[in-house]
Design a protein around this motif. Sequence first.
Motif: not given
Length: 363
Positions: A29-32, A36-39, A211-212
């Motif tokens: 949620q924060v990355a969105e 940025v990405s979660c990584a 992530d993957l």
Amino acid sequence: MTPPTPGHALPPPGERRRLRVARALTAAQVAEQVGVSCATLRAWESGRLVPHGSEGEAYARLLTTLILQETAEGGRTAGARRKEPAPAAGPEPLTPAQAFDALYAFCAPALARQAYLLTGRRELARESVERAFQLAWQHWPEVARDRDPGSWVRAATHDCALSPWHRLRPRHRSPEPPPADPADRALLHALLRLPPVYRRTLVLYDGVGLDLPETAAETEASTPAAANRLTHARQALAARLPDLAGPAELHRRLRELASAERLHTARQTVVRTRSERRNVFWTRAAIAFTATVVGATTLMLRTAPTHYEAPLAPAQAVEGVPAPGVLGPLGVAGPLSREARALRDSLRKSATGGPGRLVPELR
């Protein structure tokens, strides 16, 4: 703690994660929200990377908001403790409707943009988000206990958006107006030419920033299969749009394409009301179907025989009847046999009035 600004130092890495967890926000949620990405977000929270650029400024503003909210809540709690001798009671828990509205307000805009990337249709993207949240409200006890309710709703939104039944609807057979920007049109056209499962994997990994392993879990595939799909999707996009060969550029262009469309979703109360009406409709339909089955069963029991009835005996041939074809078409008998002629003659010689009458004799 002094609230951070884009021109000041950010909180320590451990404090950044603590602020996020204290507000019950997931990394996705924060990355969105930051872009940025979660990584990348995990690298920021662990201190392996330093936030910079426009994403770093957005991250600093988000941390500022979280610190101000925590400070305000702490001040209210301290003031209540000074006024009352007894310990201040904790915050009242949210009602199910309030928790649902908060989840909808936080996730619905981003999910509508993701559904647009998956379908290329504005109305279908809005319908998919509303349908997913209607399902979430119907299963709210399960969704509320989930460790990441946003992921639950996101998976439901993507499933609704990529349902193959939409192609049977007349309103979805005609194409919608494409984006105004030629670059956005080319990117959307290239996305829609990918297989749906490849498109979903690409949006989750390069668009949302999962992530993957998380991408594989959400698409119900193994991690190697998800990696293979992602590789083929990137290669297909790069073959049509060579400038999107880099993951960073692809992530930026996906965000720009999703943000270019104004996708307004319905209000929270409207979604909850429609979900409740749907529940009432299906409940009444189930009751009507059950009543029909019970009535048919009762009628069958009332009209069914109550004892055993033997079947009719099979037909048997009757002897002595002239075979078919003996009588002509007009019912005239043909030539008689020798036995038949003898029987006829004996009948003719017998008395026509029957046997002789017995008269008693006097003695």
